[in-house]
Design an enzyme around this catalytic site. Sequence first.
Site, PDB file in Angstrom:
ATOM      1  N   SER A 159       0.871  -1.172   0.000  1.00 50.80           N
ATOM      2  CA  SER A 159       0.000   0.000   0.000  1.00 50.80           C
ATOM      3  C   SER A 159       0.905   1.218   0.000  1.00 50.80           C
ATOM      4  O   SER A 159       2.088   1.138   0.372  1.00 50.80           O
ATOM      5  CB  SER A 159      -0.882   0.000   1.254  1.00 50.80           C
ATOM      6  OG  SER A 159      -1.486   1.252   1.465  1.00 50.80           O
ATOM      7  N   TYR A 213      -1.860  -1.425  10.606  1.00 55.42           N
ATOM      8  CA  TYR A 213      -1.941  -1.667   9.161  1.00 55.42           C
ATOM      9  C   TYR A 213      -0.709  -1.105   8.460  1.00 55.42           C
ATOM     10  O   TYR A 213      -0.088  -1.783   7.633  1.00 55.42           O
ATOM     11  CB  TYR A 213      -3.211  -1.025   8.607  1.00 55.42           C
ATOM     12  CG  TYR A 213      -3.431  -1.257   7.127  1.00 55.42           C
ATOM     13  CD1 TYR A 213      -3.909  -2.472   6.665  1.00 55.42           C
ATOM     14  CD2 TYR A 213      -3.161  -0.255   6.197  1.00 55.42           C
ATOM     15  CE1 TYR A 213      -4.116  -2.693   5.313  1.00 55.42           C
ATOM     16  CE2 TYR A 213      -3.362  -0.468   4.846  1.00 55.42           C
ATOM     17  CZ  TYR A 213      -3.842  -1.684   4.404  1.00 55.42           C
ATOM     18  OH  TYR A 213      -4.037  -1.896   3.056  1.00 55.42           O
TER      19      TYR A 213
END
Length: 268
Positions: free
Chosen positions: A143, A156
């Site tokens: 990401s 995350y």
Amino acid sequence: MKLSHKTALITGASRGIGRAIALALAQQELKTLILVARDRAKLAELATEIQSLSSIEVIVLPLDLTQIKAVNMTVIKAWRQHGPIQLLINCAGVAHQSSFLQTNPAQMEAEVSLNLMGTYTITRLIAKRMVHQQEGTIVNVSSLMGKIAAPTMATYSATKFALVGFTQALRAELAPENVQVVSLLPSLTDTDMVRGLKLFRLVKPMTAQKVALALVAGLKRGKEEIYVGWQSYLALLCQRFAPWLLELILSIAAPMPRKRSKFVWLFR
């Protein structure tokens, strides 16, 4: 990488980016698509959709990547029956959002178990076999948060940073064995997982289809890191040349009370 007549395995294929990647690859004349996720019904639905669009062979493997023994048995069996696998796309992941001080330990463990350890487990099994056949490509879907950490997404971000490091290490180790290792780093993407989060201000989500098409194009060009959208490139440039500005933007954009940001006080 030439995609035609290859066998690809995609984790997290039942929804979001993984599902979009499966549909995009189905248009690339692959030999076989192996779809992995926990939701058997959604995998079957996707397989039916792909088979209505293409003559490609589709294999459905309902599997929880956090269950190591099941992963070992299933992947070994799949390789024997449907292999060799030339393309592995690690897309399975989960995200929970909260301030760090309010983090739920069970949610933190779930993110680490799936995003990092699940990826490690299946990659190790398939990479060994790719090395033996001296051919393969591994894509780890990280990401933009694997390059730029985001407030309210501490765990995350940590798992995605870890995936970037994992990918870089594997790239160097496996290159002599003719196995390529690629990072896909999308920014905020409109998926059902993201719809349950509080969105960052000023950030416009992109579509999963756009991410999938960027991956296909990047694989064909042999790119090692694949970014998607102008927002990603702008954020990376800002991080490199004006990190203080990026930190300010993140503090303003983050979905948390403004009074918690030191920059809001500075600029009142």
